[in-house]
Design an enzyme around this catalytic site. Structure first.
Site, PDB file in Angstrom:
ATOM      1  N   ARG A   1       0.889  -1.176   0.000  1.00  0.00           N
ATOM      2  CA  ARG A   1       0.000   0.000   0.000  1.00  0.00           C
ATOM      3  C   ARG A   1       0.916   1.212   0.000  1.00  0.00           C
ATOM      4  NH1 ARG A   1      -5.219   1.563   3.592  1.00  0.00           N
ATOM      5  NH2 ARG A   1      -6.062   0.183   1.995  1.00  0.00           N
TER       6      ARG A   1
ATOM      7  N   HIS B   1      -7.310   0.649  -6.391  1.00  0.00           N
ATOM      8  CA  HIS B   1      -7.554  -0.167  -5.185  1.00  0.00           C
ATOM      9  C   HIS B   1      -8.265  -1.458  -5.628  1.00  0.00           C
ATOM     10  CE1 HIS B   1      -7.853  -1.248  -1.124  1.00  0.00           C
ATOM     11  NE2 HIS B   1      -8.718  -0.362  -0.656  1.00  0.00           N
TER      12      HIS B   1
ATOM     13  N   GLN C   1     -10.227  -3.979  -3.227  1.00  0.00           N
ATOM     14  CA  GLN C   1     -11.495  -3.442  -2.743  1.00  0.00           C
ATOM     15  C   GLN C   1     -12.635  -3.787  -3.704  1.00  0.00           C
ATOM     16  OE1 GLN C   1     -12.099  -1.553   0.219  1.00  0.00           O
ATOM     17  NE2 GLN C   1     -14.147  -2.172  -0.384  1.00  0.00           N
TER      18      GLN C   1
ATOM     19  N   ASP D   1     -17.285   6.888  -1.266  1.00  0.00           N
ATOM     20  CA  ASP D   1     -15.943   6.834  -0.676  1.00  0.00           C
ATOM     21  C   ASP D   1     -15.646   8.232  -0.122  1.00  0.00           C
ATOM     22  OD1 ASP D   1     -13.340   6.200   0.048  1.00  0.00           O
ATOM     23  OD2 ASP D   1     -12.543   6.191  -2.000  1.00  0.00           O
TER      24      ASP D   1
ATOM     25  N   CYS E   1     -16.462   1.665   0.880  1.00  0.00           N
ATOM     26  CA  CYS E   1     -15.242   0.879   1.120  1.00  0.00           C
ATOM     27  C   CYS E   1     -14.740   1.033   2.556  1.00  0.00           C
ATOM     28  CB  CYS E   1     -14.156   1.280   0.128  1.00  0.00           C
ATOM     29  SG  CYS E   1     -13.810   3.046   0.128  1.00  0.00           S
TER      30      CYS E   1
ATOM     31  N   ARG F   1     -13.427  -8.500   2.071  1.00  0.00           N
ATOM     32  CA  ARG F   1     -12.047  -8.182   1.679  1.00  0.00           C
ATOM     33  C   ARG F   1     -11.155  -9.401   1.920  1.00  0.00           C
ATOM     34  NH1 ARG F   1      -9.913  -3.065   1.682  1.00  0.00           N
ATOM     35  NH2 ARG F   1      -8.031  -4.179   1.015  1.00  0.00           N
TER      36      ARG F   1
HETATM   37  N1   CP Z   1     -11.173  -0.073   2.582  1.00  0.00           N
HETATM   38  C1   CP Z   1      -9.886  -0.091   2.992  1.00  0.00           C
HETATM   39  O1   CP Z   1      -8.955  -0.331   2.219  1.00  0.00           O
HETATM   40  O2   CP Z   1      -9.714   0.140   4.322  1.00  0.00           O
HETATM   41  P1   CP Z   1      -8.330   0.403   5.072  1.00  0.00           P
HETATM   42  O3   CP Z   1      -7.794   1.697   4.550  1.00  0.00           O
HETATM   43  O4   CP Z   1      -8.673   0.450   6.535  1.00  0.00           O
HETATM   44  O5   CP Z   1      -7.393  -0.734   4.757  1.00  0.00           O
HETATM   45  N1  NVA Z   2      -9.940   6.637  -1.573  1.00  0.00           N
HETATM   46  C1  NVA Z   2      -9.614   6.254  -0.221  1.00  0.00           C
HETATM   47  C2  NVA Z   2      -9.844   4.790  -0.028  1.00  0.00           C
HETATM   48  C3  NVA Z   2      -9.600   4.272   1.358  1.00  0.00           C
HETATM   49  C4  NVA Z   2      -9.771   2.804   1.475  1.00  0.00           C
HETATM   50  C5  NVA Z   2      -8.159   6.602   0.063  1.00  0.00           C
HETATM   51  O1  NVA Z   2      -7.314   6.413  -0.824  1.00  0.00           O
HETATM   52  O2  NVA Z   2      -7.866   7.080   1.154  1.00  0.00           O
END
Ligand code: CP
Ligand code: NVA
Length: 304
Positions: free
Chosen positions: A104, A131, A134, A223, A263, A291
């Site tokens: 990430r 993502h 997700q 989101d 999400c 997930r």
């Molecule tokens: N939806 C999601 O990716 O959550 P986190 O940022 O908590 O991993």
């Molecule tokens: N768009 C959001 C998604 C979080 C899971 C971010 O990137 O923070």
């Protein structure tokens, strides 16, 4: 086709996507019935996190445990990807210790560079651009609740961000209608849009009219307005995105049996009202749970 890595939904073809979704549902059932195998016994997944996480961290860690494997958790404080050490060297070295990497991070190009150098599978656990894990879990959740993905319309409200871009990719792979209602200047990535439209499995509509996007839809999706890394823009974005709040007024325009997805993390009273996210159409906790099972299907496919 999925080769070594899973960085984007766009790597999948329809058959592969459908088989991953079927397998994810099967793995969830097998786990709940105490019938799951241990296809990753003795294997280790490296988890690299440059941004915070609840779902991604816990679902990958527990998911690996459920598959018989284990994880090593690494933050940028330890590895200094591209700063303390070249991304190439991190990839090559991790390949000598672990059997897969989930990353990430901010720049999508860093995940791609890591994948290019690591001799082991690299999985995208969120970048600024995409993502993919997700959206696999989201589609799994819709499939579970609806029984199929036939004649499906998914309407997304808010920023054309990583989550929206991965939904666009999905509409290039599977035949469903994706609508995004966003302010001008916050559309999904233009190249991703063009590529998904060229693949043409589904349809993709970009509109600035939230009501039009909500009309007779099957899935309402929200989101955050300011993604991780955009915290400084939070106040400005709150004004820009206000007309795109997912609230009861919009939900009333959707089909009577619609689902509400988010999400998470969510901000009640900002991108979605408490009434909608806590209402009877909301399946957000199933979505979060899924997930883990969707990612187990990916981990098995790439690492077993
Ligand atoms: N939806 C999601 O990716 O959550 P986190 O940022 O908590 O991993
Ligand atoms: N768009 C959001 C998604 C979080 C899971 C971010 O990137 O923070």
């Amino acid at each position: 086709m999925l080769q070594k890595d899973f960085l984007s939904i766009a790597q999948l073809d329809r058959g592969e996507m459908e088989s991953l979704l079927r397998r994810a549902i099967e793995m969830k059932k097998e786990w709940k019935e105490g019938k799951a195998g241990l296809p990753l016994a003795g294997k280790t997944l490296g988890l690299i996190f440059h941004k915070p996480s609840l779902r991604t961290r816990v679902s990958f860690q527990v998911g690996m445990y459920q598959l018989g494997g284990q994880v090593v958790y690494l933050t940028d404080a330890e590895i200094g990807l591209g700063k303390r050490e070249a991304i190439q060297d991190v990839g090559e070295v991790l390949g000598r210790y672990v059997d897969g990497i989930m990353i990430r991070t901010f720049a999508h190009s860093h995940a791609e560079e890591l994948a290019a150098h690591a001799p082991i599978p690299v999985i995208n656990g969120l970048t600024d651009l995409l993502h993919p894990c997700q959206i696999l879990a989201d589609l799994m959740t819709v499939l579970e609740h609806r029984g199929n993905l036939d004649d499906l319309t998914v309407s997304y409200f808010g920023d054309g961000n990583n989550v929206a871009n991965s939904w666009v990719n999905a509409a290039g792979v599977l035949p469903f209608a994706f609508r995004i209602a966003c302010p001008e200047g916050y559309e999904p990535d233009a190249e991703i849009l063009a590529a998904a439209r060229a693949r043409g499995a589904g349809t993709i509509e970009v509109t600035h009219d939230a009501k039009a996007a909500a009309k007779d839809t099957d899935v309402l999706y929200a989101d955050v307005w300011a993604s991780m890394g955009q915290e400084a823009e939070k106040a400005a974005r709150a004004k820009i995105f206000a007309p795109y709040q997912l609230n009861a007024g919009l939900a009333a325009l959707a089909r009577k049996d619609h689902l509400v997805l988010h999400c998470l993390p969510a901000h009640r009273g900002e991108e979605i009202t408490a009434e909608v996210i806590d209402g009877s159409h909301s399946v957000i906790y199933d979505e979060a749970e899924n997930r883990m099972h969707a990612q187990k299907a990916i981990l098995e496919r790439l690492m077993a």
